[in-house]
Write an enzyme that holds these catalytic residues in place. Sequence first.
Site, short mmCIF file in Angstrom:
data_model
loop_
_atom_site.label_atom_id
_atom_site.label_comp_id
_atom_site.label_asym_id
_atom_site.label_seq_id
_atom_site.Cartn_x
_atom_site.Cartn_y
_atom_site.Cartn_z
N ASP A 1 0.23 -2.58 1.58
CA ASP A 1 0.82 -2.47 2.90
C ASP A 1 1.86 -1.35 2.92
O ASP A 1 2.77 -1.33 2.09
CB ASP A 1 1.48 -3.81 3.26
CG ASP A 1 1.63 -4.02 4.75
OD1 ASP A 1 1.49 -3.04 5.50
OD2 ASP A 1 1.90 -5.16 5.17
N ASP A 2 1.72 -0.43 3.88
CA ASP A 2 2.67 0.71 3.99
C ASP A 2 2.68 1.56 2.72
O ASP A 2 3.73 2.06 2.31
CB ASP A 2 4.09 0.20 4.26
CG ASP A 2 4.26 -0.36 5.66
OD1 ASP A 2 3.25 -0.58 6.34
OD2 ASP A 2 5.42 -0.58 6.07
N CYS B 1 0.43 -1.58 11.41
CA CYS B 1 -0.41 -2.54 10.68
C CYS B 1 -1.63 -3.06 11.43
O CYS B 1 -2.77 -2.82 11.04
CB CYS B 1 0.45 -3.73 10.23
SG CYS B 1 1.77 -3.28 9.09
N HIS C 1 -3.91 -8.56 10.07
CA HIS C 1 -2.52 -8.86 10.40
C HIS C 1 -2.49 -10.25 11.02
O HIS C 1 -3.25 -10.54 11.95
CB HIS C 1 -1.97 -7.83 11.38
CG HIS C 1 -0.48 -7.88 11.51
ND1 HIS C 1 0.17 -8.84 12.26
CD2 HIS C 1 0.50 -7.12 10.97
CE1 HIS C 1 1.47 -8.64 12.19
NE2 HIS C 1 1.71 -7.61 11.42
N ASP D 1 -3.17 0.26 4.52
CA ASP D 1 -3.40 0.32 5.97
C ASP D 1 -2.89 1.63 6.58
O ASP D 1 -3.37 2.06 7.63
CB ASP D 1 -2.81 -0.89 6.68
CG ASP D 1 -1.34 -1.14 6.35
OD1 ASP D 1 -0.76 -0.40 5.52
OD2 ASP D 1 -0.76 -2.10 6.90
N HIS D 2 -1.91 2.26 5.98
CA HIS D 2 -1.39 3.56 6.42
C HIS D 2 -0.33 4.00 5.42
O HIS D 2 -0.06 3.31 4.43
CB HIS D 2 -0.79 3.49 7.83
CG HIS D 2 0.08 2.30 8.05
ND1 HIS D 2 1.32 2.16 7.50
CD2 HIS D 2 -0.12 1.15 8.76
CE1 HIS D 2 1.85 1.01 7.84
NE2 HIS D 2 0.98 0.36 8.60
#
Length: 573
Positions: free
Chosen positions: A92-93, A131, A185, A378-379
């Site tokens: 995540d992130d 997200c 999410h 996710d990014h």
Amino acid sequence: MIIFSFPLALWRSTFTTLARTALFAHTVYHKLPVGAIYLRRVLPIVSCIELLCIKMPVLKLLRILTYLMTVGMLSAQAQPVSQPNVLLIMLDDFRPAIKAFGDVNAITPNIDRLAQKGYYFTNVFAQQSICAPSRNSLLTGRRPDTTKLYDFYSYWREFAGNFTTIPQYFKENGYSTQSIGKIFHPGVSSNYSDDYPLSWSYVPYHAPTAEFMNKPVCIDKATGKLKKNLLCPVVLELQPQGTLPDIQSTAEARTFLKAKRNSSQPFFLAVGYHKPHVPFRIPERYLDLHDVNKFKTLDLDYPPHGLPSVAWNAYQDLRSRDDIKELNVSFPFGPIPDETKVKIRQHYYAAVTYVDELIGRLLTEVNFDNTVIVLTSDHGWSLGEHAEWSKFSNYDVALNVPLIVYSPDIATRLNNKISRVGELLDLFPTLVELAGLPPVERCEDASKEDTCVEGKSLLPFIRGGSTSADASLDEAFSQYPRPGTYPTVYPNSDKPKLYQIQIMGYTMRTERFRYTAWIGFDPATFKRDWSQLYGEELYDHSIDPKENLNLLDRPQLGEVKSWLKLRLQQKFL
């Protein structure tokens, strides 16, 4: 194993007895009236067992039995199959803060080993740097404009279309599917169920300690008070339940892998780690591995020349944390004090090392001879580039994600780094092809509910044979919404709700350039208005890989800009 030779009727009888025992034990343990279990959806008794076992340590054995008995029931009916197992690991992130990717500050030995075993992609981009929209796009193979999700507050099956997901497609093709941790999410955007039971064979697992993620559990060393800090190194024994969510998810995933070891039915297991998402609540020992002095202030730590104000990310998720609030950082442009900058970077990299160690534990239970493994995020996340932090933008640093693909059926070449431009959308057809399942067609009309995708398989990139001319045609498209032309606290310009969106920033990344256009957008009709242009950006990666200089006003690049704008308009009419 003798346990798997039980008649199917006996399995069902035993399973029902265990379910009733679990339900009774739960009600006694929590002093609840019998049946007083509130769920968003009415689930079968097996679902109750799944949810109860993550709440009660005394029932952990029943969770293992749930997997084992399901394997037993399915093994009694399933025929041997040749498809490989699939393990999807999602962070995540997570920007590509990986040693194998060339980040000298990273300490990631386990991810490095996975990258060496397979192929790693350095130019893959998310479709939105937040997200829920990114995850739903990835998992359905459809762009945010198709799922119609730019925030957190709609479920695509009800709001946009009954689009098939990656795990759903695998499930429909004979796979046992399970989600552990953060894959979808949680909340409205996945129907309060992580899209169970359509996408998953079992009730998705969420760690019991996840409920404390944004609670005041950070001990302030000066006052001893509990706070909701950004920087939150902890002593595990002093945390709720003496552990953390990602540790619990790793243990659950290892349990699943052990239970499935001798199953004749292939599985699709998705394991989602919360870190390095904020807050940086991690065991404090990982900070000792990263000397804060190696995280110096960046050379170009200011907004790029010519940046339109609509493009600015005011990093409001950081500003909401107690320790950052105390700094009284000027809104919207800051800056954050230098001492805090380097500490944020130190904690981010420490969080990455923490997750890397957990991934190492997870991979010890994986059979590499029959399992496809994919690791991604996710990014990305900004660490002070352009004086911005967090995500919420159309810059490379917010959109670029690591992607590692390992397959036991594909030999690894000496040069296993792939710099071709790709999208997270491409993951759906790539996984399908790696597993040998019937191929998924490209969508002719993405709004239709037929099983199709808007991405392409990345296997041709892995197999090689492409030329530099092929690479020059690669494209990745992303987008980000804004409520207005200038950053605001309300509406939150970093996270506007659908009805607040007035502008959509569409961006296109090629091998060399990134072009972004911020145009009018109607949230009621989802119509775009290219006649309303609120800002443009053009970056040349051949001379400016960190996107620090907006070249939009350079007449020498006028034809390049016109061509990129035309291509972007063709994609998003």
